[in-house]
Scaffold this motif. Structure first.
Motif, PDB file in Angstrom:
ATOM      1  N   ARG A  43       0.807  -1.220   0.000  1.00 43.05           N
ATOM      2  CA  ARG A  43       0.000   0.000   0.000  1.00 43.05           C
ATOM      3  C   ARG A  43       0.841   1.271   0.000  1.00 43.05           C
ATOM      4  O   ARG A  43       0.324   2.352  -0.280  1.00 43.05           O
ATOM      5  N   GLY A  44       2.115   1.155   0.371  1.00 42.87           N
ATOM      6  CA  GLY A  44       2.913   2.369   0.514  1.00 42.87           C
ATOM      7  C   GLY A  44       2.450   3.174   1.701  1.00 42.87           C
ATOM      8  O   GLY A  44       2.383   4.405   1.673  1.00 42.87           O
ATOM      9  N   ALA A  45       2.084   2.495   2.781  1.00 44.81           N
ATOM     10  CA  ALA A  45       1.577   3.154   3.989  1.00 44.81           C
ATOM     11  C   ALA A  45       2.741   3.445   4.935  1.00 44.81           C
ATOM     12  O   ALA A  45       3.205   2.569   5.654  1.00 44.81           O
ATOM     13  N   GLY A  46       3.239   4.678   4.891  1.00 50.57           N
ATOM     14  CA  GLY A  46       4.365   5.050   5.743  1.00 50.57           C
ATOM     15  C   GLY A  46       5.712   4.763   5.111  1.00 50.57           C
ATOM     16  O   GLY A  46       6.753   5.121   5.667  1.00 50.57           O
ATOM     17  N   VAL A  47       5.708   4.109   3.946  1.00 52.01           N
ATOM     18  CA  VAL A  47       6.938   3.813   3.196  1.00 52.01           C
ATOM     19  C   VAL A  47       6.629   3.972   1.712  1.00 52.01           C
ATOM     20  O   VAL A  47       5.470   4.091   1.314  1.00 52.01           O
ATOM     21  N   GLU A  48       7.671   3.947   0.897  1.00 57.71           N
ATOM     22  CA  GLU A  48       7.445   3.954  -0.538  1.00 57.71           C
ATOM     23  C   GLU A  48       6.916   2.593  -0.973  1.00 57.71           C
ATOM     24  O   GLU A  48       7.411   1.558  -0.533  1.00 57.71           O
ATOM     25  N   ARG A  49       5.887   2.587  -1.817  1.00 60.79           N
ATOM     26  CA  ARG A  49       5.283   1.328  -2.254  1.00 60.79           C
ATOM     27  C   ARG A  49       6.325   0.461  -2.968  1.00 60.79           C
ATOM     28  O   ARG A  49       7.078   0.933  -3.815  1.00 60.79           O
ATOM     29  N   ASN A  50       6.352  -0.818  -2.579  1.00 59.41           N
ATOM     30  CA  ASN A  50       7.323  -1.746  -3.159  1.00 59.41           C
ATOM     31  C   ASN A  50       6.687  -3.133  -3.188  1.00 59.41           C
ATOM     32  O   ASN A  50       6.644  -3.840  -2.179  1.00 59.41           O
ATOM     33  N   TYR A  51       6.179  -3.538  -4.371  1.00 53.52           N
ATOM     34  CA  TYR A  51       5.475  -4.813  -4.483  1.00 53.52           C
ATOM     35  C   TYR A  51       6.408  -6.010  -4.305  1.00 53.52           C
ATOM     36  O   TYR A  51       5.992  -7.056  -3.811  1.00 53.52           O
ATOM     37  N   THR A  52       7.658  -5.850  -4.696  1.00 50.91           N
ATOM     38  CA  THR A  52       8.607  -6.957  -4.533  1.00 50.91           C
ATOM     39  C   THR A  52       8.805  -7.262  -3.056  1.00 50.91           C
ATOM     40  O   THR A  52       8.772  -8.433  -2.641  1.00 50.91           O
ATOM     41  N   LYS A  53       9.022  -6.215  -2.260  1.00 52.17           N
ATOM     42  CA  LYS A  53       9.169  -6.416  -0.823  1.00 52.17           C
ATOM     43  C   LYS A  53       7.869  -6.947  -0.205  1.00 52.17           C
ATOM     44  O   LYS A  53       7.888  -7.775   0.705  1.00 52.17           O
ATOM     45  N   ALA A  54       6.753  -6.448  -0.713  1.00 50.05           N
ATOM     46  CA  ALA A  54       5.460  -6.913  -0.205  1.00 50.05           C
ATOM     47  C   ALA A  54       5.339  -8.414  -0.380  1.00 50.05           C
ATOM     48  O   ALA A  54       4.938  -9.142   0.550  1.00 50.05           O
ATOM     49  N   LEU A  55       5.675  -8.909  -1.563  1.00 49.40           N
ATOM     50  CA  LEU A  55       5.581 -10.342  -1.836  1.00 49.40           C
ATOM     51  C   LEU A  55       6.545 -11.124  -0.942  1.00 49.40           C
ATOM     52  O   LEU A  55       6.207 -12.208  -0.455  1.00 49.40           O
ATOM     53  N   GLU A  56       7.727 -10.585  -0.709  1.00 51.72           N
ATOM     54  CA  GLU A  56       8.699 -11.265   0.144  1.00 51.72           C
ATOM     55  C   GLU A  56       8.155 -11.424   1.570  1.00 51.72           C
ATOM     56  O   GLU A  56       8.240 -12.508   2.171  1.00 51.72           O
ATOM     57  N   TRP A  57       7.591 -10.344   2.105  1.00 49.96           N
ATOM     58  CA  TRP A  57       7.053 -10.416   3.474  1.00 49.96           C
ATOM     59  C   TRP A  57       5.853 -11.368   3.544  1.00 49.96           C
ATOM     60  O   TRP A  57       5.729 -12.157   4.486  1.00 49.96           O
ATOM     61  N   LEU A  58       4.977 -11.302   2.552  1.00 47.01           N
ATOM     62  CA  LEU A  58       3.801 -12.171   2.552  1.00 47.01           C
ATOM     63  C   LEU A  58       4.208 -13.641   2.410  1.00 47.01           C
ATOM     64  O   LEU A  58       3.607 -14.523   3.047  1.00 47.01           O
ATOM     65  N   SER A  59       5.221 -13.917   1.606  1.00 48.68           N
ATOM     66  CA  SER A  59       5.703 -15.292   1.441  1.00 48.68           C
ATOM     67  C   SER A  59       6.256 -15.826   2.758  1.00 48.68           C
ATOM     68  O   SER A  59       5.995 -16.982   3.138  1.00 48.68           O
ATOM     69  N   LEU A  60       7.014 -14.979   3.451  1.00 55.07           N
ATOM     70  CA  LEU A  60       7.544 -15.389   4.761  1.00 55.07           C
ATOM     71  C   LEU A  60       6.404 -15.663   5.737  1.00 55.07           C
ATOM     72  O   LEU A  60       6.459 -16.616   6.525  1.00 55.07           O
ATOM     73  N   ALA A  61       5.380 -14.832   5.699  1.00 54.82           N
ATOM     74  CA  ALA A  61       4.228 -15.017   6.595  1.00 54.82           C
ATOM     75  C   ALA A  61       3.543 -16.350   6.314  1.00 54.82           C
ATOM     76  O   ALA A  61       3.181 -17.088   7.240  1.00 54.82           O
ATOM     77  N   SER A  62       3.365 -16.680   5.035  1.00 52.03           N
ATOM     78  CA  SER A  62       2.702 -17.939   4.683  1.00 52.03           C
ATOM     79  C   SER A  62       3.522 -19.136   5.145  1.00 52.03           C
ATOM     80  O   SER A  62       2.963 -20.163   5.553  1.00 52.03           O
ATOM     81  N   GLU A  63       4.842 -19.006   5.097  1.00 52.44           N
ATOM     82  CA  GLU A  63       5.715 -20.095   5.551  1.00 52.44           C
ATOM     83  C   GLU A  63       5.607 -20.320   7.056  1.00 52.44           C
ATOM     84  O   GLU A  63       5.935 -21.404   7.545  1.00 52.44           O
ATOM     85  N   HIS A  64       5.156 -19.302   7.769  1.00 51.39           N
ATOM     86  CA  HIS A  64       4.971 -19.424   9.217  1.00 51.39           C
ATOM     87  C   HIS A  64       3.531 -19.799   9.579  1.00 51.39           C
ATOM     88  O   HIS A  64       3.117 -19.657  10.733  1.00 51.39           O
ATOM     89  N   GLY A  65       2.764 -20.273   8.597  1.00 52.14           N
ATOM     90  CA  GLY A  65       1.417 -20.754   8.886  1.00 52.14           C
ATOM     91  C   GLY A  65       0.360 -19.674   8.952  1.00 52.14           C
ATOM     92  O   GLY A  65      -0.747 -19.928   9.452  1.00 52.14           O
TER      93      GLY A  65
END
Length: 611
Positions: free
Chosen positions: A299-321
């Protein structure tokens, strides 16, 4: 998916729209087999020919700032910009905001002269300059009777032209006015537009907590427990949590980020602070922060929007269940944000979320089947998915069900149902910030400001705001700083306004409001005494299992006031009041004694003494 499997999935659904602890009044939707339309997918018109389905039904990351979604909002006066999404200062509205600031100050201080000056400035801007936001405020002043003659026709016209000029709050006011008059054709169009704005601001992955307006009273008493949890940084529990986070407690860090990101427990939203706490929590091994970090970067909420980083964080979250993170990953693949567009991959992610009983997964699959994105279009399967998601409290699913009732796609056309569902979703739009500002004012003891803000929100159709504004009038009287047609409200104006607000709240299912409306007619408070209308109001409150209303109906049957003289029915109502509320034992015992005397010693001295 066969016809029977879609119908047999659930013939009868009972679900609350927002099953969260902040909920004040649940919405219960009942779907029967008759509502489920037997539709052949080949017979449905292509989606590109139906403009009501053209928006981004997945929700979106391209979120406009609240000031753009809610033009003319009073946000500038209550919330300084805190995020990268905040727009630059628009100087063309400076005179408008200066007048609104005077209205707020005058209401808080009971300054009739300043209020008249502000109302005149608003009226000039509305009638001479044609400013839609000034028209919206003028409609509010005319509707409430604040320094202008109370005139519903003028209020309607001003809101109509303000809505035409793009003012969202006037659209809410108009939609509510239409719905009260059962003009569903007009109401549903406005609520659909407003609900779309609200739903496209929802998160792409995890469902955001529902920040319901706080009911500041519980019946006749102040709701101290709810208010205690809404004091923001002044709350002792919050200060303890902050201390624990500062000492390195990962769970406390996550909660701090959550509170600031969503603006929970009376805090102002602060995406920068939320990002800081989420990053610290991740460093301490708290996995729940991973998903929110994905949302923040998407969303770029408080930071510059970055879809690549977004996907990285979401992938890590999914790996943690954290299975809801699959929704965000699927969304990015549907849109082609940060990755190559891939519908097959998106469906796989949505399937994983749904297989793990995540409501968002069912919702997103429903959108794919409804639109035929990467799959063969199947409205029946889409219907089933939306029902599952709605049954789990997914608000975007309610939006889709509203559209189905609205268009007759998948469900039989039902405009009253569509209107009600759209309204519930629309009430989560950016204009709901009025509630937060009103509550902050109330907690600071600024009753005039709180009453003004709740009154504005009440005009938009929020039942809680209607009852809160009425309660402030009844509880604080002159301290409410209520402004009337020519100055501070007279007692008569206060009673009339409270009566009107309680009446609107009672129409929306508030049993306490219905009880007070009955009292107003019974005692002639703010209206002419009318026992029959009092009885109607008590019957409405009784239908919601209100013990006081049952006692009052028993009394009216016993005395033949507004209801037929009937001692048998009087006893039945007294007994029911006691069954519902054991605390009613003393008054019910006295009432039953009076009933016995009336039955056995009619016209006696004992009965006259009892009366």
């Amino acid at each position: 998916m066969s016809r029977s499997s879609c119908h047999l999935f659930l013939f009868l659904l009972l679900f609350a729209l927002f099953p969260f602890p902040l909920l004040a009044r649940p919405f219960v939707l009942v779907l029967s087999q008759d509502d489920l339309k037997d539709v052949q997918n080949d017979d449905v018109s292509p989606l590109d020919s139906d403009s009501s389905w053209d928006d981004d039904d997945f929700g979106g990351t391209h979120v406009k700032p609240d000031d753009e979604l809610d033009p003319g909002s009073w946000r500038r006066l209550f919330e300084p910009p805190t995020t990268l999404l905040s727009p630059s200062h628009d100087t063309s509205l400076d005179s408008y905001y200066a007048a609104v600031h005077k209205i707020i100050s005058a209401s808080n201080n009971g300054d009739a002269r300043l209020m008249e000056e502000a109302a005149a400035e608003i009226e000039t801007a509305a009638n001479t300059d044609g400013d839609p936001h000034a028209r919206s405020v003028l409609g509010f002043l005319c509707g409430m009777g604040m320094m202008r003659e109370r005139n519903k026709a003028k209020a309607f016209l001003n809101h109509y032209f303000a809505a035409e000029g793009g003012n969202a709050q006037s659209k809410m006011a108009l939609a509510y006015t239409y719905s009260r008059q059962d003009m569903h054709e007009k109401a549903v169009k406005l609520y659909a537009e407003l609900a779309e704005i609200a739903v496209n601001s929802f998160l792409i992955s995890k469902d955001s907590p529902v920040i319901e307006p706080i009911r500041i009273h519980n019946g006749a008493e102040e709701n101290k427990e709810a208010l205690k949890k809404s004091r923001g940084e002044d709350d002792e529990d919050f200060q303890i949590l902050e201390y624990q986070a500062q000492k390195g407690n990962a769970g406390a860090m996550y909660k701090m980020g959550l509170f600031y990101y969503f603006g929970l427990r009376g805090l102002r939203r602060d995406h920068t602070k939320a990002l800081m706490w989420f990053l610290k929590a991740v460093d301490k091994g708290e996995p729940r922060s991973l998903e929110l970090l994905g949302e923040i970067y998407a969303r770029g909420a408080g930071v510059e929007r970055n879809y690549t980083k977004a996907l990285e964080w979401l992938s890590l979250a999914s790996e943690h269940g954290l299975y809801s993170a699959y929704n965000g990953m699927g969304y990015l693949h549907v849109k082609g944000y940060g990755v190559e567009k891939n519908y097959t991959k998106a469906k796989e992610y949505f399937d994983k979320a749904a297989d793990n009983e995540d409501a968002g997964g069912h919702y997103n699959l429903g959108v794919m089947y409804l639109k035929g994105i990467g799959v063969k279009r199947d409205v029946k399967i889409a219907c089933k998915c939306f029902i599952v998601a709605a049954n789990a409290g997914q608000p975007k699913a309610f939006y889709q069900l509203a559209k189905m009732f609205h268009t007759g796609v998948g469900l039989k056309k039902n405009l009253p149902m569509a209107t009600a569902l759209y309204k519930l979703v629309a009430e989560r739009g950016p204009w709901s910030s009025l509630s937060r500002w009103a509550l902050e004012s109330y907690l600071k003891g600024d009753m005039g400001k709180a009453f003004l803000l709740y009154s504005r929100m009440a005009e938009l159709g929020y039942e809680i705001a209607q009852s809160n504004a009425a309660w402030i009038l009844d509880k604080y009287g002159e301290r409410s700083m209520c402004m009337g047609e020519s100055g501070v409200c007279t007692d008569a104006e206060r009673h009339q306004r409270a009566h009107s607000l309680w009446w609107q709240a009672s129409e929306q299912g508030n049993e306490h409001a219905a009880l007070l409306i009955g009292d107003a007619y019974y005692y002639g408070r703010g209206t002419v005494r009318d026992y029959e209308r009092a009885a109607e109001a008590y019957i409405h409150a009784k239908s919601q299992s209100n013990a006081q209303a049952m006692f009052n109906l028993g009394y009216m049957h016993e005395h033949g006031q507004g209801l037929p003289f009937d001692l048998h029915l009087a006893k039945r109502y007294y007994d029911q009041a006691l069954e519902l509320d054991p605390a009613a034992k003393l008054p019910v015992t006295l009432a039953l004694a009076s009933l016995w005397v009336r039955k056995n010693y009619a016209d006696s001295f004992l009965l006259n003494t009892s009366d």
